[in-house]
Motif scaffolding. Structure first.
Motif, PDB file in Angstrom:
ATOM      1  N   GLU A  15     -11.528  17.724 -10.577  1.00 15.03           N
ATOM      2  CA  GLU A  15     -12.695  16.912 -10.251  1.00 15.03           C
ATOM      3  C   GLU A  15     -13.377  17.447  -9.005  1.00 15.03           C
ATOM      4  OE1 GLU A  15     -12.234  12.592 -10.479  1.00 15.03           O
ATOM      5  OE2 GLU A  15     -10.160  12.955 -11.087  1.00 15.03           O
ATOM      6  N   PHE A  16     -14.611  17.016  -8.813  1.00 14.89           N
ATOM      7  CA  PHE A  16     -15.340  17.329  -7.587  1.00 14.89           C
ATOM      8  C   PHE A  16     -14.780  16.479  -6.456  1.00 14.89           C
ATOM      9  CE2 PHE A  16     -18.540  18.352 -10.798  1.00 14.89           C
ATOM     10  CZ  PHE A  16     -18.983  19.577 -10.340  1.00 14.89           C
ATOM     11  N   ILE A  21     -21.055  13.484  -6.873  1.00 15.75           N
ATOM     12  CA  ILE A  21     -20.902  13.569  -8.322  1.00 15.75           C
ATOM     13  C   ILE A  21     -20.068  12.386  -8.773  1.00 15.75           C
ATOM     14  CG2 ILE A  21     -20.011  14.975 -10.218  1.00 15.75           C
ATOM     15  CD1 ILE A  21     -22.242  16.388  -8.755  1.00 15.75           C
ATOM     16  N   PRO A  23     -18.356  11.502 -12.217  1.00 11.87           N
ATOM     17  CA  PRO A  23     -18.073  11.752 -13.625  1.00 11.87           C
ATOM     18  C   PRO A  23     -17.903  10.444 -14.394  1.00 11.87           C
ATOM     19  CG  PRO A  23     -16.252  12.514 -12.248  1.00 11.87           C
ATOM     20  CD  PRO A  23     -17.312  11.991 -11.336  1.00 11.87           C
ATOM     21  N   TYR A  49     -25.997  17.366 -19.011  1.00 16.44           N
ATOM     22  CA  TYR A  49     -25.723  17.449 -17.560  1.00 16.44           C
ATOM     23  C   TYR A  49     -24.197  17.447 -17.435  1.00 16.44           C
ATOM     24  CZ  TYR A  49     -30.615  15.984 -16.864  1.00 16.44           C
ATOM     25  OH  TYR A  49     -31.978  15.889 -16.868  1.00 16.44           O
ATOM     26  N   GLY A  51     -21.607  18.604 -15.600  1.00 20.03           N
ATOM     27  CA  GLY A  51     -20.725  18.344 -14.462  1.00 20.03           C
ATOM     28  C   GLY A  51     -19.366  18.998 -14.644  1.00 20.03           C
ATOM     29  N   THR A  52     -18.308  18.204 -14.687  1.00 25.55           N
ATOM     30  CA  THR A  52     -16.942  18.714 -14.846  1.00 25.55           C
ATOM     31  C   THR A  52     -16.659  19.189 -16.273  1.00 25.55           C
ATOM     32  OG1 THR A  52     -16.039  16.570 -15.473  1.00 25.55           O
ATOM     33  CG2 THR A  52     -16.062  17.098 -13.109  1.00 25.55           C
ATOM     34  N   ASP A  71     -25.647  22.693 -17.289  1.00 24.65           N
ATOM     35  CA  ASP A  71     -25.815  22.103 -15.966  1.00 24.65           C
ATOM     36  C   ASP A  71     -26.566  23.107 -15.101  1.00 24.65           C
ATOM     37  OD1 ASP A  71     -24.046  19.550 -14.564  1.00 24.65           O
ATOM     38  OD2 ASP A  71     -25.256  20.844 -13.278  1.00 24.65           O
ATOM     39  N   SER A  73     -26.312  23.157 -11.809  1.00 24.88           N
ATOM     40  CA  SER A  73     -25.509  23.430 -10.616  1.00 24.88           C
ATOM     41  C   SER A  73     -24.484  24.532 -10.866  1.00 24.88           C
ATOM     42  CB  SER A  73     -24.794  22.149 -10.180  1.00 24.88           C
ATOM     43  OG  SER A  73     -23.745  22.447  -9.292  1.00 24.88           O
ATOM     44  N   ASN A  75     -22.010  25.109  -8.919  1.00 25.62           N
ATOM     45  CA  ASN A  75     -20.710  24.501  -8.614  1.00 25.62           C
ATOM     46  C   ASN A  75     -20.147  23.776  -9.834  1.00 25.62           C
ATOM     47  OD1 ASN A  75     -20.747  25.428  -5.972  1.00 25.62           O
ATOM     48  ND2 ASN A  75     -21.639  23.550  -5.173  1.00 25.62           N
ATOM     49  N   SER A  76     -21.021  23.065 -10.556  1.00 24.86           N
ATOM     50  CA  SER A  76     -20.581  22.377 -11.773  1.00 24.86           C
ATOM     51  C   SER A  76     -20.108  23.379 -12.821  1.00 24.86           C
ATOM     52  CB  SER A  76     -21.714  21.526 -12.355  1.00 24.86           C
ATOM     53  OG  SER A  76     -21.986  20.438 -11.513  1.00 24.86           O
ATOM     54  N   LEU A  80     -16.463  23.536 -14.408  1.00 26.09           N
ATOM     55  CA  LEU A  80     -16.361  23.455 -15.864  1.00 26.09           C
ATOM     56  C   LEU A  80     -15.514  24.608 -16.406  1.00 26.09           C
ATOM     57  CD1 LEU A  80     -17.152  22.676 -18.781  1.00 26.09           C
ATOM     58  CD2 LEU A  80     -19.288  23.927 -18.402  1.00 26.09           C
TER      59      LEU A  80
END
Length: 178
Positions: A15-16, A21, A23, A49, A51-52, A71, A73, A75-76, A80
């Motif tokens: 997770e972030f 963020i 989730p 979108y 994210g994770t 996404d 991002s 970072n995302s 992922l």
């Protein structure tokens, strides 16, 4: 955060850190997939979108034919990729690092299920929904997550169900019959 059901059931995801963020919670994912359980197997699924990647990975775990994770991002996308590697996901998927509306206008794919969970402060919510109708199969569905109940209309789409889980609102759209 864990995968709720299917072939990756019980596996945990990275997770972030921080509060930027949020989730989709396990119980919301479980409820959502219980609602669409008959549509998920063999579907082409878009996690717009991502994210994770939890939503798209859950779809693969429940035997979606393929998933596109998108996404903007980096970072995302990095997280992922780590989650896909951690779970040793070998199903068919594509990762796209693009603005959501741009992705929807450029893709030549058609989707059976589109999940949209934009940042709550995003100004692209309505635009994302508008373009979904163009890439949605005739019997497909769009699931929109937000902190507020959806109000308004989207050309080409109609709301057929709404659910609330704590502070999360899910709105289910299908193509408008002509």
């Amino acid at each position: 955060m864990r995968i709720v059901a299917g072939k990756y059931k019980g596996r945990t995801l990275l997770e972030f850190s921080g509060d930027d963020i949020r989730p989709t919670a396990d119980r919301v994912r479980e409820s959502l997939f219980n609602i669409v359980q008959n549509k998920t197997p063999n579907s082409v699924f878009l996690d717009l979108y991502s994210g994770t990647g939890a939503m798209g990975i859950e779809a693969l775990s429940r035997y979606a034919k393929s998933v596109i994770f998108n996404d903007i991002s980096k970072n995302s996308i990095s997280l992922l990729r780590k989650n896909l590697e951690k779970l040793k996901v070998d199903d068919e998927y594509i990762i796209s690092n693009c603005d959501a509306v741009r992705f929807l206008t450029l893709t030549d794919k058609k989707f059976d299920i589109i999940f949209i969970d934009p940042p709550y402060r995003s100004d692209k919510k309505k635009d994302s929904l508008l373009y979904c109708g163009q890439v949605l199969n005739d019997d497909g569905i769009v699931i929109f997550e937000d902190e507020n109940e959806w109000q308004g209309e989207i050309d080409g789409l109609v709301v057929y169900d709404k659910r609330k889980y704590g502070r999360v609102h899910l709105t289910f759209f299908k193509k408008e019959e002509k």
